[in-house]
Design an enzyme around this catalytic site. Sequence first.
Site, PDB file in Angstrom:
ATOM      1  N   TYR A 148       0.801  -1.386  -0.207  1.00 45.44           N
ATOM      2  CA  TYR A 148       0.010  -0.028   0.214  1.00 45.44           C
ATOM      3  C   TYR A 148       0.805   1.158   0.012  1.00 45.44           C
ATOM      4  O   TYR A 148       0.417   2.152  -0.612  1.00 45.44           O
ATOM      5  CB  TYR A 148      -1.030   0.099   1.053  1.00 45.44           C
ATOM      6  CG  TYR A 148      -1.823   1.256   1.592  1.00 45.44           C
ATOM      7  CD1 TYR A 148      -2.883   1.539   0.391  1.00 45.44           C
ATOM      8  CD2 TYR A 148      -1.661   2.223   2.354  1.00 45.44           C
ATOM      9  CE1 TYR A 148      -3.616   2.612   0.476  1.00 45.44           C
ATOM     10  CE2 TYR A 148      -2.562   3.339   2.682  1.00 45.44           C
ATOM     11  CZ  TYR A 148      -3.418   3.405   1.471  1.00 45.44           C
ATOM     12  OH  TYR A 148      -4.288   4.571   1.501  1.00 45.44           O
ATOM     13  N   LYS A 152       1.154   4.254  -2.667  1.00 46.96           N
ATOM     14  CA  LYS A 152       0.602   6.042  -2.626  1.00 46.96           C
ATOM     15  C   LYS A 152       1.935   6.661  -2.779  1.00 46.96           C
ATOM     16  O   LYS A 152       1.764   8.003  -3.026  1.00 46.96           O
ATOM     17  CB  LYS A 152       0.153   5.722  -1.174  1.00 46.96           C
ATOM     18  CG  LYS A 152      -1.129   5.398  -0.791  1.00 46.96           C
ATOM     19  CD  LYS A 152      -2.121   5.943  -1.841  1.00 46.96           C
ATOM     20  CE  LYS A 152      -3.384   5.551  -1.762  1.00 46.96           C
ATOM     21  NZ  LYS A 152      -4.470   6.292  -2.700  1.00 46.96           N
TER      22      LYS A 152
END
Length: 257
Positions: A148, A152
């Site tokens: 994740y 990002k």
Amino acid sequence: MSTALITGASSGIGAVYARRFASRGHDLVLVARTTQKLEDLAAELRAAYGVIVEILTADLIDATQRQTVENRLRDGSPIDVLVNNAGDNSAGTIAETKPVDLEKLVTLNVTVPTLLAAASGMARRGTGTIINIGSVVGFMPEHFSGIYAATKSYILTLSQSLATELGSEGVHVQAVVPAATRTAIWERSGVDANTLPNLMEVDDLVDAALVGLDRKELVTIPPLGDEALWQNLESARHGLLGGLGGTKPAERYRLEK
Ligand code: NAP
């Protein structure tokens, strides 16, 4: 009249963007998988603000369904503001996550915003705004397992690249970098948001992001009080660039003879 297309508009950050842009008089195209939630929000916004609201039900991970959104951006009436917001997180480590789920996360968080920005046609028209929703997790990959954080971190780099490429064409790009914010994303990833030490309310997050947008910021980090901390990081990065142009390996990497 200006039109904003918002992905992930059925809940959380995307739904608040929809409300705020409608209150500013923008027509909307709302994208997510859950038709009923989009219809409910569209009805609310039409009634409250008298704006035109289209809904596009699409699972953006699915290439065929995503194509309908790309087509809307490319061939429909012009979209002036693209909010690349739809995203998911996953707390699983890379070892315990199935390859198919890793691929889905990369598709949703990385491929989708890239392709939608490309489809927006803003550079060709010489006008428009692209808002990409990143995460402070991109600054702290050591503290989160799995991919994740990496997805990002890509959002920040993508935004900086696009700002350089499209800024001169009249397109404004903004990366919004939220910290933990009260939305359904936590529940879906098995975390009780109420147990988090610092949690921002979603209305506050979006209102702050819009202050940054109105100031034409490239990077808006709503929880960050001391702007100098961000500027120092960028200065250090620019300082590094001076050392990256060697035509031979640096002395410290040469084999000892
Ligand atoms: P959320 O309330 O769960 O909203 C996610 C939205 O994305 C929903 O509208 C969901 O709608 C949509 N979506 C998810 N998968 C999709 C898919 N495959 N195709 C189309 N739409 C999809 O979460 P949120 O917190 O507002 O998240 C929005 C963005 O903020 C994400 O990019 C997230 O990474 C980022 N962010 C959130 C936080 C936080 O703490 N909340 C912090 C930093 C960054 P449907 O289920 O109807 O499709």
